[in-house]
Scaffold this motif. Structure first.
Motif, PDB file in Angstrom:
ATOM      1  N   GLN A  11      30.123  58.033 -19.952  1.00 33.86           N
ATOM      2  CA  GLN A  11      29.080  57.145 -20.453  1.00 33.86           C
ATOM      3  C   GLN A  11      28.742  57.463 -21.910  1.00 33.86           C
ATOM      4  OE1 GLN A  11      26.073  58.096 -17.575  1.00 33.86           O
ATOM      5  NE2 GLN A  11      26.607  56.389 -16.238  1.00 33.86           N
ATOM      6  N   TYR A  12      28.747  58.737 -22.262  1.00 31.84           N
ATOM      7  CA  TYR A  12      28.487  59.176 -23.634  1.00 31.84           C
ATOM      8  C   TYR A  12      29.724  59.876 -24.156  1.00 31.84           C
ATOM      9  CZ  TYR A  12      27.073  62.080 -27.524  1.00 31.84           C
ATOM     10  OH  TYR A  12      27.018  62.674 -28.755  1.00 31.84           O
ATOM     11  N   GLN A  13      30.097  59.577 -25.381  1.00 36.88           N
ATOM     12  CA  GLN A  13      31.180  60.306 -26.029  1.00 36.88           C
ATOM     13  C   GLN A  13      30.832  60.421 -27.503  1.00 36.88           C
ATOM     14  OE1 GLN A  13      35.087  59.328 -24.698  1.00 36.88           O
ATOM     15  NE2 GLN A  13      36.067  60.188 -26.488  1.00 36.88           N
ATOM     16  N   GLY A  14      30.821  61.639 -28.017  1.00 41.77           N
ATOM     17  CA  GLY A  14      30.505  61.876 -29.422  1.00 41.77           C
ATOM     18  C   GLY A  14      31.356  62.994 -29.968  1.00 41.77           C
ATOM     19  N   SER A  15      31.387  63.116 -31.287  1.00 39.48           N
ATOM     20  CA  SER A  15      32.199  64.163 -31.898  1.00 39.48           C
ATOM     21  C   SER A  15      31.472  64.774 -33.093  1.00 39.48           C
ATOM     22  CB  SER A  15      33.555  63.611 -32.335  1.00 39.48           C
ATOM     23  OG  SER A  15      33.391  62.619 -33.321  1.00 39.48           O
ATOM     24  N   GLY A  22      32.258  64.531 -23.915  1.00 39.15           N
ATOM     25  CA  GLY A  22      32.028  63.405 -23.021  1.00 39.15           C
ATOM     26  C   GLY A  22      31.049  63.828 -21.947  1.00 39.15           C
ATOM     27  N   ALA A  23      30.121  62.925 -21.577  1.00 39.28           N
ATOM     28  CA  ALA A  23      29.128  63.253 -20.556  1.00 39.28           C
ATOM     29  C   ALA A  23      28.777  62.008 -19.755  1.00 39.28           C
ATOM     30  CB  ALA A  23      27.870  63.823 -21.192  1.00 39.28           C
ATOM     31  N   THR A  24      28.647  62.190 -18.453  1.00 39.75           N
ATOM     32  CA  THR A  24      28.203  61.127 -17.543  1.00 39.75           C
ATOM     33  C   THR A  24      27.293  61.738 -16.502  1.00 39.75           C
ATOM     34  OG1 THR A  24      30.213  59.798 -17.788  1.00 39.75           O
ATOM     35  CG2 THR A  24      28.965  59.477 -15.777  1.00 39.75           C
ATOM     36  N   GLY A  26      26.333  61.067 -12.980  1.00 37.29           N
ATOM     37  CA  GLY A  26      26.820  60.262 -11.869  1.00 37.29           C
ATOM     38  C   GLY A  26      25.710  59.778 -10.952  1.00 37.29           C
ATOM     39  N   SER A  27      26.021  58.801 -10.138  1.00 33.69           N
ATOM     40  CA  SER A  27      25.058  58.288  -9.162  1.00 33.69           C
ATOM     41  C   SER A  27      24.688  59.354  -8.132  1.00 33.69           C
ATOM     42  CB  SER A  27      25.614  57.043  -8.462  1.00 33.69           C
ATOM     43  OG  SER A  27      26.820  57.361  -7.799  1.00 33.69           O
ATOM     44  N   ASP A  28      25.482  60.424  -8.061  1.00 34.19           N
ATOM     45  CA  ASP A  28      25.206  61.553  -7.171  1.00 34.19           C
ATOM     46  C   ASP A  28      24.345  62.620  -7.851  1.00 34.19           C
ATOM     47  OD1 ASP A  28      27.101  62.342  -9.002  1.00 34.19           O
ATOM     48  OD2 ASP A  28      28.573  63.008  -7.527  1.00 34.19           O
ATOM     49  N   ASP A  29      23.786  62.289  -9.039  1.00 38.60           N
ATOM     50  CA  ASP A  29      22.960  63.201  -9.837  1.00 38.60           C
ATOM     51  C   ASP A  29      23.710  64.446 -10.296  1.00 38.60           C
ATOM     52  OD1 ASP A  29      20.680  61.622  -9.958  1.00 38.60           O
ATOM     53  OD2 ASP A  29      19.869  62.444  -8.103  1.00 38.60           O
ATOM     54  N   VAL A  30      25.023  64.366 -10.415  1.00 31.05           N
ATOM     55  CA  VAL A  30      25.841  65.438 -10.952  1.00 31.05           C
ATOM     56  C   VAL A  30      26.170  65.090 -12.402  1.00 31.05           C
ATOM     57  CG1 VAL A  30      28.076  66.613 -10.804  1.00 31.05           C
ATOM     58  CG2 VAL A  30      26.816  66.064  -8.722  1.00 31.05           C
ATOM     59  N   LEU A  31      26.021  66.071 -13.307  1.00 32.82           N
ATOM     60  CA  LEU A  31      26.368  65.878 -14.704  1.00 32.82           C
ATOM     61  C   LEU A  31      27.834  66.242 -14.886  1.00 32.82           C
ATOM     62  CD1 LEU A  31      25.531  65.269 -17.623  1.00 32.82           C
ATOM     63  CD2 LEU A  31      24.895  67.686 -17.838  1.00 32.82           C
ATOM     64  N   TYR A  32      28.634  65.264 -15.270  1.00 31.23           N
ATOM     65  CA  TYR A  32      30.060  65.474 -15.524  1.00 31.23           C
ATOM     66  C   TYR A  32      30.257  65.640 -17.020  1.00 31.23           C
ATOM     67  CZ  TYR A  32      30.606  63.888 -10.729  1.00 31.23           C
ATOM     68  OH  TYR A  32      30.525  63.776  -9.364  1.00 31.23           O
ATOM     69  N   LEU A  33      30.907  66.739 -17.423  1.00 25.99           N
ATOM     70  CA  LEU A  33      31.105  67.051 -18.830  1.00 25.99           C
ATOM     71  C   LEU A  33      32.576  67.229 -19.149  1.00 25.99           C
ATOM     72  CD1 LEU A  33      28.385  69.822 -19.279  1.00 25.99           C
ATOM     73  CD2 LEU A  33      28.279  67.494 -20.162  1.00 25.99           C
ATOM     74  N   ALA A  34      32.933  66.869 -20.372  1.00 23.79           N
ATOM     75  CA  ALA A  34      34.265  67.158 -20.893  1.00 23.79           C
ATOM     76  C   ALA A  34      34.104  67.577 -22.339  1.00 23.79           C
ATOM     77  CB  ALA A  34      35.157  65.930 -20.801  1.00 23.79           C
TER      78      ALA A  34
END
Length: 79
Positions: A11-15, A22-24, A26-34
């Motif tokens: 959902q978010y991508q910045g540099s 990258g960050a999202t 999720g609908s499961d309230d888990v923060l996904y990061l890259a």
């Protein structure tokens, strides 16, 4: 960890300074990061505070095909 940061995957991508985040949430309230960094070794990010104290720190490395992930809590200026 899949070692990939694809366009529109988060959902978010910045540099900044050659690093891409990258960050999202999720609908499961888990923060996904890259994180993608132009370096060998470790890359990391801290979230949840304006300073290191009280923040959650996420550290990752892929070296020789082996992935490692560590989560720590910031305490003072350390973890």
């Amino acid at each position: 960890m899949d070692g990939k940061l694809s366009t529109n995957e988060y959902q978010y991508q910045g540099s900044k300074n050659g690093m891409v985040l990258g960050a999202t949430l999720g609908s499961d309230d888990v923060l996904y990061l890259a994180i993608q960094a132009p370096s060998a070794g470790w890359a990391g990010i801290g979230v949840g505070g304006l300073q290191m104290n009280g923040s959650r720190l996420f550290l990752a490395s892929i070296l020789d095909g082996k992935d490692t992930f560590i989560e720590k809590a910031g305490v003072g200026h350390f973890y």
